[in-house]
Design a protein around this motif. Structure first.
Motif, PDB file in Angstrom:
ATOM      1  N   TYR A 157       4.784  -1.808   7.194  1.00 45.10           N
ATOM      2  CA  TYR A 157       5.014  -2.137   5.792  1.00 45.10           C
ATOM      3  C   TYR A 157       4.177  -3.351   5.411  1.00 45.10           C
ATOM      4  CZ  TYR A 157       7.130  -3.522   1.424  1.00 45.10           C
ATOM      5  OH  TYR A 157       7.301  -3.867   0.113  1.00 45.10           O
ATOM      6  N   ILE A 158       3.426  -3.231   4.317  1.00 41.12           N
ATOM      7  CA  ILE A 158       2.615  -4.331   3.787  1.00 41.12           C
ATOM      8  C   ILE A 158       3.227  -4.730   2.447  1.00 41.12           C
ATOM      9  CG2 ILE A 158       0.383  -5.026   2.858  1.00 41.12           C
ATOM     10  CD1 ILE A 158       0.819  -2.752   5.846  1.00 41.12           C
ATOM     11  N   HIS A 159       3.623  -5.995   2.316  1.00 42.89           N
ATOM     12  CA  HIS A 159       4.323  -6.431   1.105  1.00 42.89           C
ATOM     13  C   HIS A 159       3.442  -7.343   0.253  1.00 42.89           C
ATOM     14  CE1 HIS A 159       7.694  -7.163  -1.491  1.00 42.89           C
ATOM     15  NE2 HIS A 159       7.556  -8.473  -1.367  1.00 42.89           N
ATOM     16  N   MET A 160       3.387  -7.028  -1.039  1.00 45.45           N
ATOM     17  CA  MET A 160       2.701  -7.878  -2.009  1.00 45.45           C
ATOM     18  C   MET A 160       3.746  -8.467  -2.955  1.00 45.45           C
ATOM     19  SD  MET A 160      -0.224  -6.909  -4.776  1.00 45.45           S
ATOM     20  CE  MET A 160      -0.338  -7.836  -6.302  1.00 45.45           C
ATOM     21  N   PRO A 161       4.003  -9.770  -2.871  1.00 44.58           N
ATOM     22  CA  PRO A 161       5.100 -10.373  -3.634  1.00 44.58           C
ATOM     23  C   PRO A 161       4.703 -10.829  -5.037  1.00 44.58           C
ATOM     24  CG  PRO A 161       4.177 -12.018  -2.199  1.00 44.58           C
ATOM     25  CD  PRO A 161       3.368 -10.757  -1.973  1.00 44.58           C
ATOM     26  N   TYR A 162       3.920 -10.033  -5.727  1.00 37.74           N
ATOM     27  CA  TYR A 162       3.485 -10.367  -7.086  1.00 37.74           C
ATOM     28  C   TYR A 162       3.787  -9.184  -8.013  1.00 37.74           C
ATOM     29  CZ  TYR A 162       0.720 -14.052  -4.824  1.00 37.74           C
ATOM     30  OH  TYR A 162       0.313 -15.132  -4.079  1.00 37.74           O
ATOM     31  N   CYS A 163       4.317  -9.498  -9.197  1.00 40.12           N
ATOM     32  CA  CYS A 163       4.631  -8.478 -10.200  1.00 40.12           C
ATOM     33  C   CYS A 163       3.896  -8.795 -11.497  1.00 40.12           C
ATOM     34  CB  CYS A 163       6.126  -8.434 -10.473  1.00 40.12           C
ATOM     35  SG  CYS A 163       7.122  -7.932  -9.058  1.00 40.12           S
ATOM     36  N   GLN A 164       3.518  -7.728 -12.204  1.00 44.02           N
ATOM     37  CA  GLN A 164       2.820  -7.924 -13.473  1.00 44.02           C
ATOM     38  C   GLN A 164       3.743  -8.511 -14.534  1.00 44.02           C
ATOM     39  OE1 GLN A 164       1.550  -3.821 -13.148  1.00 44.02           O
ATOM     40  NE2 GLN A 164      -0.552  -4.401 -13.608  1.00 44.02           N
ATOM     41  N   ASN A 165       5.018  -8.213 -14.445  1.00 43.95           N
ATOM     42  CA  ASN A 165       6.030  -8.873 -15.270  1.00 43.95           C
ATOM     43  C   ASN A 165       7.389  -8.627 -14.623  1.00 43.95           C
ATOM     44  OD1 ASN A 165       5.605  -6.042 -16.356  1.00 43.95           O
ATOM     45  ND2 ASN A 165       7.492  -6.589 -17.429  1.00 43.95           N
ATOM     46  N   HIS A 166       8.396  -9.341 -15.079  1.00 44.90           N
ATOM     47  CA  HIS A 166       9.731  -9.218 -14.502  1.00 44.90           C
ATOM     48  C   HIS A 166      10.506  -8.156 -15.279  1.00 44.90           C
ATOM     49  CE1 HIS A 166      13.553 -11.393 -12.828  1.00 44.90           C
ATOM     50  NE2 HIS A 166      13.514 -10.100 -12.541  1.00 44.90           N
ATOM     51  N   ARG A 208      -1.347 -12.907 -10.940  1.00 46.82           N
ATOM     52  CA  ARG A 208      -2.518 -13.517 -11.562  1.00 46.82           C
ATOM     53  C   ARG A 208      -3.756 -13.002 -10.826  1.00 46.82           C
ATOM     54  NH1 ARG A 208       0.376 -17.536  -9.754  1.00 46.82           N
ATOM     55  NH2 ARG A 208      -1.346 -18.421  -8.558  1.00 46.82           N
ATOM     56  N   PRO A 209      -4.795 -12.612 -11.523  1.00 38.97           N
ATOM     57  CA  PRO A 209      -5.976 -12.037 -10.872  1.00 38.97           C
ATOM     58  C   PRO A 209      -6.553 -12.923  -9.775  1.00 38.97           C
ATOM     59  CG  PRO A 209      -6.095 -11.688 -13.235  1.00 38.97           C
ATOM     60  CD  PRO A 209      -4.923 -12.589 -13.000  1.00 38.97           C
ATOM     61  N   GLU A 210      -6.441 -14.245  -9.934  1.00 39.87           N
ATOM     62  CA  GLU A 210      -7.076 -15.143  -8.958  1.00 39.87           C
ATOM     63  C   GLU A 210      -6.377 -15.132  -7.596  1.00 39.87           C
ATOM     64  OE1 GLU A 210      -4.632 -17.832 -11.800  1.00 39.87           O
ATOM     65  OE2 GLU A 210      -5.866 -16.006 -11.904  1.00 39.87           O
ATOM     66  N   VAL A 211      -5.179 -14.561  -7.493  1.00 41.32           N
ATOM     67  CA  VAL A 211      -4.498 -14.537  -6.196  1.00 41.32           C
ATOM     68  C   VAL A 211      -4.935 -13.357  -5.343  1.00 41.32           C
ATOM     69  CG1 VAL A 211      -2.480 -15.624  -7.240  1.00 41.32           C
ATOM     70  CG2 VAL A 211      -2.474 -13.147  -6.874  1.00 41.32           C
ATOM     71  N   ALA A 212      -5.657 -12.411  -5.937  1.00 45.66           N
ATOM     72  CA  ALA A 212      -5.960 -11.157  -5.243  1.00 45.66           C
ATOM     73  C   ALA A 212      -6.735 -11.366  -3.948  1.00 45.66           C
ATOM     74  CB  ALA A 212      -6.728 -10.219  -6.175  1.00 45.66           C
ATOM     75  N   GLU A 213      -7.858 -12.039  -4.029  1.00 42.61           N
ATOM     76  CA  GLU A 213      -8.704 -12.175  -2.843  1.00 42.61           C
ATOM     77  C   GLU A 213      -8.039 -12.998  -1.735  1.00 42.61           C
ATOM     78  OE1 GLU A 213     -13.310 -13.300  -1.581  1.00 42.61           O
ATOM     79  OE2 GLU A 213     -12.664 -13.402  -3.671  1.00 42.61           O
ATOM     80  N   GLN A 260     -11.717  -3.310  -5.391  1.00 42.56           N
ATOM     81  CA  GLN A 260     -12.390  -3.732  -4.163  1.00 42.56           C
ATOM     82  C   GLN A 260     -11.422  -4.332  -3.155  1.00 42.56           C
ATOM     83  OE1 GLN A 260     -12.926  -4.868  -7.230  1.00 42.56           O
ATOM     84  NE2 GLN A 260     -13.418  -7.067  -7.312  1.00 42.56           N
ATOM     85  N   GLN A 261     -10.366  -4.997  -3.642  1.00 43.41           N
ATOM     86  CA  GLN A 261      -9.396  -5.587  -2.720  1.00 43.41           C
ATOM     87  C   GLN A 261      -8.491  -4.515  -2.109  1.00 43.41           C
ATOM     88  OE1 GLN A 261      -9.945  -8.465  -1.795  1.00 43.41           O
ATOM     89  NE2 GLN A 261     -11.269  -9.202  -3.436  1.00 43.41           N
ATOM     90  N   LEU A 262      -8.113  -3.535  -2.894  1.00 42.13           N
ATOM     91  CA  LEU A 262      -7.330  -2.430  -2.347  1.00 42.13           C
ATOM     92  C   LEU A 262      -8.126  -1.643  -1.318  1.00 42.13           C
ATOM     93  CD1 LEU A 262      -5.482  -1.084  -5.521  1.00 42.13           C
ATOM     94  CD2 LEU A 262      -4.411  -1.939  -3.433  1.00 42.13           C
ATOM     95  N   VAL A 263      -9.378  -1.397  -1.631  1.00 37.26           N
ATOM     96  CA  VAL A 263     -10.237  -0.674  -0.694  1.00 37.26           C
ATOM     97  C   VAL A 263     -10.404  -1.467   0.596  1.00 37.26           C
ATOM     98  CG1 VAL A 263     -12.613   0.088  -0.304  1.00 37.26           C
ATOM     99  CG2 VAL A 263     -11.456   0.656  -2.446  1.00 37.26           C
ATOM    100  N   ARG A 264     -10.572  -2.765   0.461  1.00 40.28           N
ATOM    101  CA  ARG A 264     -10.740  -3.627   1.642  1.00 40.28           C
ATOM    102  C   ARG A 264      -9.467  -3.644   2.491  1.00 40.28           C
ATOM    103  NH1 ARG A 264     -11.169  -9.444   2.635  1.00 40.28           N
ATOM    104  NH2 ARG A 264     -10.269  -9.884   0.598  1.00 40.28           N
ATOM    105  N   LEU A 265      -8.312  -3.717   1.831  1.00 31.76           N
ATOM    106  CA  LEU A 265      -7.049  -3.743   2.549  1.00 31.76           C
ATOM    107  C   LEU A 265      -6.813  -2.431   3.299  1.00 31.76           C
ATOM    108  CD1 LEU A 265      -4.314  -4.994   3.257  1.00 31.76           C
ATOM    109  CD2 LEU A 265      -3.451  -4.198   1.043  1.00 31.76           C
ATOM    110  N   ILE A 266      -6.981  -1.310   2.624  1.00 31.57           N
ATOM    111  CA  ILE A 266      -6.741  -0.013   3.258  1.00 31.57           C
ATOM    112  C   ILE A 266      -7.752   0.241   4.364  1.00 31.57           C
ATOM    113  CG2 ILE A 266      -6.721   2.490   2.863  1.00 31.57           C
ATOM    114  CD1 ILE A 266      -5.678   1.845   0.020  1.00 31.57           C
ATOM    115  N   GLY A 267      -8.989  -0.168   4.148  1.00 28.52           N
ATOM    116  CA  GLY A 267      -9.995  -0.018   5.193  1.00 28.52           C
ATOM    117  C   GLY A 267      -9.648  -0.814   6.433  1.00 28.52           C
ATOM    118  N   SER A 268      -9.102  -2.008   6.230  1.00 23.61           N
ATOM    119  CA  SER A 268      -8.714  -2.838   7.376  1.00 23.61           C
ATOM    120  C   SER A 268      -7.540  -2.229   8.130  1.00 23.61           C
ATOM    121  CB  SER A 268      -8.351  -4.244   6.893  1.00 23.61           C
ATOM    122  OG  SER A 268      -9.478  -4.893   6.328  1.00 23.61           O
ATOM    123  N   LEU A 269      -6.609  -1.640   7.407  1.00 24.77           N
ATOM    124  CA  LEU A 269      -5.505  -0.954   8.062  1.00 24.77           C
ATOM    125  C   LEU A 269      -6.028   0.129   8.994  1.00 24.77           C
ATOM    126  CD1 LEU A 269      -3.038  -0.464   5.051  1.00 24.77           C
ATOM    127  CD2 LEU A 269      -2.795  -2.092   6.929  1.00 24.77           C
TER     128      LEU A 269
END
Length: 471
Positions: A85-94, A106-111, A151-160
């Motif tokens: 399980y890979i968890h991303m603790p960020y939501c676009q809104n509550h 926030r976009p700047e947290v992605a990388e 690009q970050q999703l692709v990088r994450l899945i590729g690393s998996l």
């Protein structure tokens, strides 16, 4: 956050709640789960539901012992396949219905977030716990993982795929929502190796969606799902919630009809879970939203939704999950309920293995500070209860609609005697039947599955403990 976490009382995978302790209060006796004859099984069997996960009754490891125990965990090989399980603790809104909100996206947290997760996976990939046996399913959840840029999703899945011992047919699920996703991003994710996309739709009613804090209209969401299905490259599933404020029975059935019409491979039906003190409960309490449906109305919605999908030719694979296409397996959720080892990565992810469960620290900055100090950023390390194996068989069997009573008895001798009053009562009132030494919940029993689970757990507690039983 999709309904997988928001409706944790029914079918949530444990990543959202692991490490937060088990429900408080003394254990209930078997008699507390008996139903008075004459009550309507569907709408009146019990007064409410309860949360009964397989790890219920876990015992926290003392802080002085946790570090050494955790080190042993990762130094011990597995013999059976696992999930991750890979968890991303960020939501676009509550969203109002969600009780698990942590951080605003926030976009700047992605990388930096993806950098941290990949570094964590790389650091643990060679440990015996991770490397010793295959991984059959990976769930990328949150939060809103689909908010990550292509690009970050692709990088994450590729690393998996590069770092973990995934099986050739490993199910890789990306959880998300339609807002901020898009077909181009979805295509990139599938090209990178994702095999399943799960969207938290909740409802196709634009009016109800607006009340919940959802940004897109119902028709926009339905159109996006059709586009995803049209890619023809993955299993596309969504979550729907019944019992929402302002949602009537006819509106719920319209949601079912739309889910069927867009061509989905699977759909999960969740009852609304009102979190005390949460934004939705508070809004209702202050009169800003109409009341949520009561338990009887929820029961009728559940039964009608399942029956409608079955009438369309769908198959009920699990209590809340129905499928239409053969390649939709919902493998992660099935395996977690069976007690499979779960390898957690990312802030807030929960794991279980070798008779223990734990949770990664969810605060991103605290987690980074602990890593910089050479301290494992984990918390809530607990030993699963002695009856964990039997509880996992109960949970998985009821979810799949067919509990093997002999299998539970073999793990915990005395269970059949202790459970006899429950089985007699539940079959009498219409919550299920016994077929070839298997208990099969009825439609009403399926709605009350957490109560049936709790009752069988109570039977385990009242039966003699089996020597050597454990996680």
């Amino acid at each position: 956050m999709t309904a997988i976490a928001a409706a944790s009382a029914l079918a949530a995978p444990p990543h959202a709640v692991m490490g937060r302790g088990h429900p408080h209060g003394g254990p209930k006796p078997v008699s507390a789960f008996l139903v008075e004859p004459g009550r309507d099984a569907l709408t009146q069997a019990f007064s409410g539901r309860e949360f009964s996960p397989p790890w219920h009754g876990s015992i926290e490891v003392a802080a002085s012992e946790a570090a050494a125990a955790f080190e042993r965990l990762f130094a011990t090989p597995r013999s059976a396949p696992a999930i991750a399980y890979i968890h991303m603790p960020y939501c676009q809104n509550h969203c109002l219905f969600c009780g698990f909100f942590q951080n605003v996206w926030r976009p700047e947290v992605a990388e930096p977030f993806v950098d941290d997760v990949i570094a964590e996976i790389a650091a643990k990939a060679a440990t015996p716990l991770v490397a010793s046996a295959p991984i059959e399913a990976v769930y990328i959840g949150g939060g809103t993982p689909s908010a990550l840029p292509d690009q970050q999703l692709v990088r994450l899945i590729g690393s998996l795929r590069q770092l973990l011992p995934l099986t050739p047919d490993c199910e890789i699920t990306l959880e998300g929502r339609s807002h901020g996703f898009g077909v181009a991003k979805a295509a990139a994710v599938l090209e990178a190796g994702a095999t399943r996309i799960s969207l938290g739709v909740q409802t196709f009613s634009t009016a109800v969606r607006r009340r919940l804090g959802r940004k897109q209209s119902g028709p926009e969401v339905a159109s996006f799902l059709e586009d995803l299905v049209g890619l023809g490259r993955a299993s596309i599933v969504c979550d729907l919630i019944y019992g929402l404020p302002g949602q009537d029975h006819d509106g719920w059935l319209r949601d079912i009809d739309i889910a069927n019409a867009v061509g989905l491979d699977g759909v999960t039906l969740y009852a609304l879970n009102l979190f005390p003190g949460g934004p939705l409960a508070t809004a209702i309490e202050h009169g800003k939203l109409p009341p949520a449906a009561n338990i009887a109305a929820q029961a009728r919605d559940y039964a009608a939704g399942v029956d409608r999908l079955l009438g369309f030719g769908w198959r009920q694979a699990y209590q809340s999950h129905l499928i239409r296409s053969p390649h939709e397996q919902n493998r992660y959720n099935a395996l977690i309920k069976q007690g499979s080892a779960c390898l957690p990565f990312g802030p807030g992810a929960g794991g279980q293995a070798h008779g223990y469960r734990w949770r990664n620290v969810i605060d991103v900055e605290q987690r980074r500070a602990m890593l910089a100090q050479g301290v494992a950023p984990v918390e809530g390390l607990s030993r699963v209860p002695l009856q964990y194996a039997a509880q996992a068989v109960i949970t998985a069997g009821l979810e799949a609609g067919r509990l093997d009573l002999a299998a539970v008895e073999s793990l915990h001798p005395g269970f059949r005697v202790a459970a006899a009053p429950l089985l007699a009562n539940w079959t009498e009132v219409g919550l299920g039947e016994i077929v070839k030494d298997h208990f099969q919940p009825s439609r009403a029993g399926a709605f009350w599955i957490t109560k049936l689970t709790g009752g069988f757990y109570a039977a385990l507690r009242s039966a003699p403990s089996a020597k050597g039983e454990g996680g």
